[in-house]
Design a protein around this motif. Structure first.
Motif, PDB file in Angstrom:
ATOM      1  N   ASP A 342       5.726  13.624  17.067  1.00  0.00           N
ATOM      2  CA  ASP A 342       6.616  12.361  17.099  1.00  0.00           C
ATOM      3  C   ASP A 342       7.987  12.578  17.132  1.00  0.00           C
ATOM      4  O   ASP A 342       8.792  11.756  17.021  1.00  0.00           O
ATOM      5  N   GLY A 343       8.311  13.757  16.631  1.00  0.00           N
ATOM      6  CA  GLY A 343       9.785  14.081  16.549  1.00  0.00           C
ATOM      7  C   GLY A 343      10.506  13.182  15.667  1.00  0.00           C
ATOM      8  O   GLY A 343      10.278  13.457  14.349  1.00  0.00           O
ATOM      9  N   ALA A 344      11.822  12.774  16.089  1.00  0.00           N
ATOM     10  CA  ALA A 344      12.450  11.785  14.864  1.00  0.00           C
ATOM     11  C   ALA A 344      11.639  10.673  14.296  1.00  0.00           C
ATOM     12  O   ALA A 344      11.887  10.180  13.353  1.00  0.00           O
ATOM     13  N   LYS A 345      10.667  10.170  15.133  1.00  0.00           N
ATOM     14  CA  LYS A 345       9.756   9.321  14.506  1.00  0.00           C
ATOM     15  C   LYS A 345       8.982   9.271  13.461  1.00  0.00           C
ATOM     16  O   LYS A 345       8.360   8.621  12.880  1.00  0.00           O
ATOM     17  N   ALA A 346       8.896  10.615  13.225  1.00  0.00           N
ATOM     18  CA  ALA A 346       7.964  11.282  12.130  1.00  0.00           C
ATOM     19  C   ALA A 346       8.305  10.584  10.782  1.00  0.00           C
ATOM     20  O   ALA A 346       7.445  10.623   9.812  1.00  0.00           O
ATOM     21  N   MET A 347       9.627  10.472  10.570  1.00  0.00           N
ATOM     22  CA  MET A 347      10.086   9.701   9.310  1.00  0.00           C
ATOM     23  C   MET A 347       9.020   8.484   9.117  1.00  0.00           C
ATOM     24  O   MET A 347       8.938   8.311   7.737  1.00  0.00           O
ATOM     25  N   HIS A 348       8.660   7.723   9.922  1.00  0.00           N
ATOM     26  CA  HIS A 348       7.938   6.428  10.014  1.00  0.00           C
ATOM     27  C   HIS A 348       6.501   6.799   9.853  1.00  0.00           C
ATOM     28  O   HIS A 348       5.602   6.261   9.264  1.00  0.00           O
ATOM     29  N   THR A 349       5.991   7.608  10.929  1.00  0.00           N
ATOM     30  CA  THR A 349       4.725   7.797  11.064  1.00  0.00           C
ATOM     31  C   THR A 349       4.156   8.854  10.051  1.00  0.00           C
ATOM     32  O   THR A 349       2.883   8.497   9.703  1.00  0.00           O
ATOM     33  N   ALA A 350       4.815   9.667   9.333  1.00  0.00           N
ATOM     34  CA  ALA A 350       4.083  10.287   8.222  1.00  0.00           C
ATOM     35  C   ALA A 350       3.888   9.353   7.136  1.00  0.00           C
ATOM     36  O   ALA A 350       2.924   9.445   6.589  1.00  0.00           O
ATOM     37  N   ALA A 351       4.822   8.347   6.771  1.00  0.00           N
ATOM     38  CA  ALA A 351       4.381   7.582   5.804  1.00  0.00           C
ATOM     39  C   ALA A 351       3.192   6.613   6.412  1.00  0.00           C
ATOM     40  O   ALA A 351       2.238   6.276   5.799  1.00  0.00           O
ATOM     41  N   ASP A 352       3.016   6.383   7.462  1.00  0.00           N
ATOM     42  CA  ASP A 352       1.822   5.599   7.950  1.00  0.00           C
ATOM     43  C   ASP A 352       0.519   6.491   7.736  1.00  0.00           C
ATOM     44  O   ASP A 352      -0.339   5.809   7.474  1.00  0.00           O
ATOM     45  N   HIS A 353       0.618   7.594   8.180  1.00  0.00           N
ATOM     46  CA  HIS A 353      -0.423   8.515   8.059  1.00  0.00           C
ATOM     47  C   HIS A 353      -0.961   8.386   6.487  1.00  0.00           C
ATOM     48  O   HIS A 353      -1.896   8.484   6.028  1.00  0.00           O
ATOM     49  N   ILE A 354      -0.142   8.519   5.582  1.00  0.00           N
ATOM     50  CA  ILE A 354      -0.115   8.719   4.183  1.00  0.00           C
ATOM     51  C   ILE A 354      -1.077   7.208   3.759  1.00  0.00           C
ATOM     52  O   ILE A 354      -2.116   7.151   3.043  1.00  0.00           O
ATOM     53  N   ILE A 355      -0.350   6.213   4.319  1.00  0.00           N
ATOM     54  CA  ILE A 355      -0.907   4.771   3.947  1.00  0.00           C
ATOM     55  C   ILE A 355      -2.238   4.646   4.415  1.00  0.00           C
ATOM     56  O   ILE A 355      -2.981   4.108   3.770  1.00  0.00           O
ATOM     57  N   ASP A 356      -2.481   5.322   5.727  1.00  0.00           N
ATOM     58  CA  ASP A 356      -3.933   5.189   6.481  1.00  0.00           C
ATOM     59  C   ASP A 356      -4.778   5.820   5.397  1.00  0.00           C
ATOM     60  O   ASP A 356      -6.216   5.568   5.172  1.00  0.00           O
ATOM     61  N   GLY A 357      -4.370   7.033   4.883  1.00  0.00           N
ATOM     62  CA  GLY A 357      -5.102   8.099   4.157  1.00  0.00           C
ATOM     63  C   GLY A 357      -5.694   7.267   2.932  1.00  0.00           C
ATOM     64  O   GLY A 357      -6.928   7.323   2.434  1.00  0.00           O
ATOM     65  N   LEU A 358      -4.494   6.434   2.283  1.00  0.00           N
ATOM     66  CA  LEU A 358      -4.860   6.025   0.992  1.00  0.00           C
ATOM     67  C   LEU A 358      -5.890   4.753   1.251  1.00  0.00           C
ATOM     68  O   LEU A 358      -6.876   4.452   0.591  1.00  0.00           O
ATOM     69  N   VAL A 359      -5.762   3.862   2.276  1.00  0.00           N
ATOM     70  CA  VAL A 359      -6.607   3.127   2.613  1.00  0.00           C
ATOM     71  C   VAL A 359      -8.050   3.501   2.832  1.00  0.00           C
ATOM     72  O   VAL A 359      -9.133   2.796   2.427  1.00  0.00           O
TER      73      VAL A 359
END
Length: 518
Positions: A342-359
């Protein structure tokens, strides 16, 4: 523990709670409700206060959460890594090389089993099933492996061998160790469970292979064409689940597997053709790099964890350090994969991945908390906090006190006790979840071990084998075995019939090995 403890009403209520939970498992009902009610009843009997009993319900889950949150976090981080790899297409790239070596059905059986085991060991069987189905299954069918052979290879290697040892993520050993009152012994239980899972799995795979050997045919595209003529994998899974068990145990892993499949497959046609969702031009280089780097990095972690056992001078990981190392590595690898995708968007998508993992983590394991809370109520180390006793005051060890009071009735034979714990584990696995019974088998192991003069960690590993092999997805038609047969398009009852003798023989063999070895 005091040997002359007098049993009273609290002990009786606790035993009734245990019986209610086991009966619920046998009837395939969700065990959360009886666990909560039993916790309330025991606390009310102990304190005589309805307010205190109500508070104990919350305290039970809170204590369990404190004990087990590290496990939830590791699951979440590993899942976030898998999601990041999937965004690149690296998850499918990791298995593509295995397609080339499946020259016949016999080789395909071994390749499918090995690849399922490796993926399941690091990411659990839930994402392994759709990944293998999308990439390896079509090639295995062309090679001549019958669909029932693929079911045996996937179920035994994934839901059986990998999940029962859970050697990398260490959810199961962690629950067993804490329930046994030995929180620092998770690594020992993991080591023993790994050996027992390999023994059970080797026996089950061999017997399963012999059962379907005559059905293996010469390689031909016609095998895949006939298989593709059936219903879609998603529809097949839904039909299997609806016919066998509308309410599928505590964790509903078939639904989780189906949702994981939606992230892997763009559609049945593309999946069956082996296309998947491979990354395109910009991220192709990173896709190939991470598809190699991920298994290499985690393979090195395994070697690092095993090294002190062969070279005693090397420092050993203590307590939960092994799981923490895996989780931290997963987080760093996830960041690399996310920035690559994702390049620069990774700042947001990394957090989304962690949230999805917790869910995902809480969906898969959340129901363990009230169940574990009830069984922690039976251990002196944790019951005080649940019952609201002053800090530093040791609570009653209800389960341990009951075991010691009937010690004279328990055969002092390690073999008999080991098989009894195995049977209890298999009974708790009847609900189709696999992990829900680990608090009970762990608690029994901690109480029965000293009585039968057998190491409690050995009993915990044996009980873990019984619970996970049964409920994890090899012997119970309403477990996540439905996901496997759904993707392979095999009647679930036929799969259970074929798997029953190989798995049971493997469990018997591994239990005998546990008694002899330890």
């Amino acid at each position: 523990m005091c040997m002359d403890v007098q049993l009273d009403a609290v002990h009786s209520v606790y035993l009734l709670g245990v019986a209610a939970i086991v009966l619920s498992m046998v009837l395939r009902a969700n065990v959360v409700v009886p666990a909560i009610i039993a916790t309330f009843a025991v606390a009310a009997t102990f304190s005589g206060s309805l307010i205190g009993a109500t508070i104990s319900i919350f305290n039970g889950s809170l204590v369990a959460a404190k004990e087990l949150f590290s496990i939830f976090l590791v699951i979440a981080l590993m899942t976030s890594l898998l999601n990041a790899l999937r965004a690149l297409g690296a998850d499918q790239q990791m298995v593509q090389p295995f397609r080339r070596v499946m020259t016949n059905g016999h080789v395909a059986f071994v390749v499918v089993a090995v690849e399922t085991y490796v993926i399941s060991l690091f990411f659990w069987p839930t994402p392994a099933v759709p990944l293998v189905a999308a990439t390896l299954l079509p090639a295995a069918l062309v090679a001549g492996l019958p669909p029932i052979g693929a079911v045996i290879a996937i179920a035994v290697a994934g839901q059986g061998m990998a999940l029962s040892s859970d050697y990398v993520i260490r959810v199961a050993p962690g629950i067993s160790a804490r329930a046994a009152g030995l929180p620092d012994a998770a690594a020992i239980i993991a080591d023993k469970a790994l050996v027992l899972s390999l023994i059970t799995g080797a026996a089950a795979l061999l017997l399963g292979y012999l059962a379907v050997r005559k059905q293996i045919q010469a390689p031909s595209q016609l095998h895949l064409d006939r298989w593709q003529a059936g219903a879609s994998m998603a529809n097949s899974l839904a039909e299997q689940r609806e016919q066998v068990a509308p309410n599928i145990g505590s964790f509903d892993k078939s639904v989780l597997a189906l949702q994981a499949a939606e992230g892997v497959e763009p559609g049945p046609a593309a999946a069956l053709a082996g296309g998947g969702t491979l990354a395109v031009a910009p991220a192709a280089r990173w896709c190939k790099l991470l598809s190699v780097a991920t298994p290499v990095v985690f393979g090195c972690l395994i070697l690092f964890m095993l090294a002190p056992k062969f070279f005693p001078d090397l420092p050993d990981l203590k307590g939960g350090d092994a799981a923490a190392l895996v989780g931290g590595t997963a987080a760093l690898m996830m960041l690399v994969a996310t920035f690559a995708a994702d390049g620069a968007k990774a700042m947001h998508t990394a957090a989304d991945h962690i949230i999805d993992g917790l869910v995902f983590s809480f969906r898969a394991m959340g129901t363990v908390l009230p169940i574990a809370g009830f069984f922690f109520l039976g251990a002196a180390e944790t019951s005080g906090a649940i019952l609201g006793l002053p800090a530093g005051t040791q609570g009653p060890g209800l389960l341990f006190e009951v075991i010691h009071s009937v010690e004279h009735l328990i055969p002092h034979s390690p073999t008999v006790v080991a098989f009894a714990v195995l049977l209890v584990g298999m009974v708790t696995g009847i609900d189709g979840s696999g992990f829900a019974g680990l608090p009970l088998t762990g608690a029994l192991s901690g109480a029965l071990g000293p009585v039968a003069q057998i190491d409690p960690t050995t009993l915990a590993a044996v009980g873990q084998m019984g619970a996970v092999w049964t409920g994890g997805g090899t012997l119970i038609a309403w477990s996540s075995l439905i996901a496997v047969v759904g993707f392979c398009r095999v009647p679930v009852l036929e799969a259970v019939r074929v798997l029953f003798l190989p798995v049971c023989a493997g469990l018997i063999l591994s239990t005998l090995a546990a008694v002899v070895l330890w």
